[in-house]
Write a protein that holds these residues in place. Sequence first.
Motif, mmCIF file in Angstrom:
data_model
loop_
_atom_site.group_PDB
_atom_site.id
_atom_site.type_symbol
_atom_site.label_atom_id
_atom_site.label_comp_id
_atom_site.label_asym_id
_atom_site.label_seq_id
_atom_site.Cartn_x
_atom_site.Cartn_y
_atom_site.Cartn_z
ATOM 1 N N PRO A 80 2.442 -1.629 0.578
ATOM 2 C CA PRO A 80 1.355 -2.450 -0.610
ATOM 3 C C PRO A 80 0.737 -0.446 -0.900
ATOM 4 O O PRO A 80 0.329 0.249 -0.233
ATOM 5 C CB PRO A 80 0.705 -2.693 0.295
ATOM 6 N N LEU A 81 0.558 -0.761 -2.229
ATOM 7 C CA LEU A 81 -1.059 0.258 -3.093
ATOM 8 C C LEU A 81 -1.954 0.116 -2.438
ATOM 9 O O LEU A 81 -2.263 1.752 -2.133
ATOM 10 C CB LEU A 81 -0.500 -0.164 -4.403
ATOM 11 N N VAL A 82 -2.587 -0.835 -1.555
ATOM 12 C CA VAL A 82 -3.577 -0.395 -0.525
ATOM 13 C C VAL A 82 -3.345 0.997 0.378
ATOM 14 O O VAL A 82 -4.026 1.125 0.504
ATOM 15 C CB VAL A 82 -4.588 -2.018 -0.218
ATOM 16 N N GLU A 83 -2.363 0.223 1.329
ATOM 17 C CA GLU A 83 -2.102 1.366 2.191
ATOM 18 C C GLU A 83 -1.728 2.617 1.880
ATOM 19 O O GLU A 83 -2.257 3.480 1.941
ATOM 20 C CB GLU A 83 -0.693 0.561 2.946
ATOM 21 N N ALA A 85 -3.420 4.132 -1.095
ATOM 22 C CA ALA A 85 -4.797 4.493 -1.253
ATOM 23 C C ALA A 85 -5.488 4.792 0.442
ATOM 24 O O ALA A 85 -6.163 6.019 0.501
ATOM 25 C CB ALA A 85 -5.076 3.555 -1.887
ATOM 26 N N GLU A 86 -5.030 4.359 1.680
ATOM 27 C CA GLU A 86 -5.685 4.212 2.658
ATOM 28 C C GLU A 86 -5.844 5.442 3.265
ATOM 29 O O GLU A 86 -5.486 6.212 3.510
ATOM 30 C CB GLU A 86 -5.990 3.190 3.597
ATOM 31 N N GLU A 92 -10.807 2.900 -1.491
ATOM 32 C CA GLU A 92 -10.868 1.627 -2.847
ATOM 33 C C GLU A 92 -9.309 2.242 -2.865
ATOM 34 O O GLU A 92 -9.717 3.136 -3.797
ATOM 35 C CB GLU A 92 -11.818 1.318 -3.077
ATOM 36 N N LEU A 93 -8.858 1.002 -3.324
ATOM 37 C CA LEU A 93 -7.613 0.433 -3.855
ATOM 38 C C LEU A 93 -7.861 1.811 -5.768
ATOM 39 O O LEU A 93 -7.307 2.580 -6.373
ATOM 40 C CB LEU A 93 -6.566 -0.575 -4.356
ATOM 41 N N SER A 94 -9.051 1.002 -6.064
ATOM 42 C CA SER A 94 -9.582 1.423 -7.596
ATOM 43 C C SER A 94 -9.098 3.336 -7.868
ATOM 44 O O SER A 94 -9.137 3.423 -8.626
ATOM 45 C CB SER A 94 -10.912 1.393 -8.062
ATOM 46 N N SER A 97 -5.847 4.134 -7.720
ATOM 47 C CA SER A 97 -5.127 3.649 -8.610
ATOM 48 C C SER A 97 -6.211 4.648 -10.263
ATOM 49 O O SER A 97 -4.792 5.780 -11.227
ATOM 50 C CB SER A 97 -5.801 2.985 -9.861
#
Length: 117
Positions: A80-83, A85-86, A92-94, A97
């Motif tokens: 996942p993109l959120v993972e 990012a972390e 944050e994902l934003s 991005s």
Amino acid sequence: MAVNGQQQAARASLSIRVRVLIDGQLARGKVGVEVVASQLHMSRYTLHKKLKAEGLTFARILEDVRRKQALAYMQDKTKPLVEIAEQLGFSELSAFSRAFKRWMGSSPAEYRSVRFS
């Protein structure tokens, strides 16, 4: 001339060591200039000054390491993109991005769908 070559090698090895330390810290979360400077047995100011002599900044090296790792992580379509990012130390994902769009010219989702579909 040999001294100049040795100085260049020493400067290059500093930026390489900084990259390696950033790479290792990113795997554990946030990356801090204070921690990297401490691991290199120098103050934050000294690290900044030595990198500046090389034409680099800590922020630029951090961004380069993050960009390279992001591209590697993006190849795993199940991650996942959120993972991602972390793992890259973004709050944050934003924020991830925005950085990704600056680096690659498209959002992470667009990049992934075009490259790996």
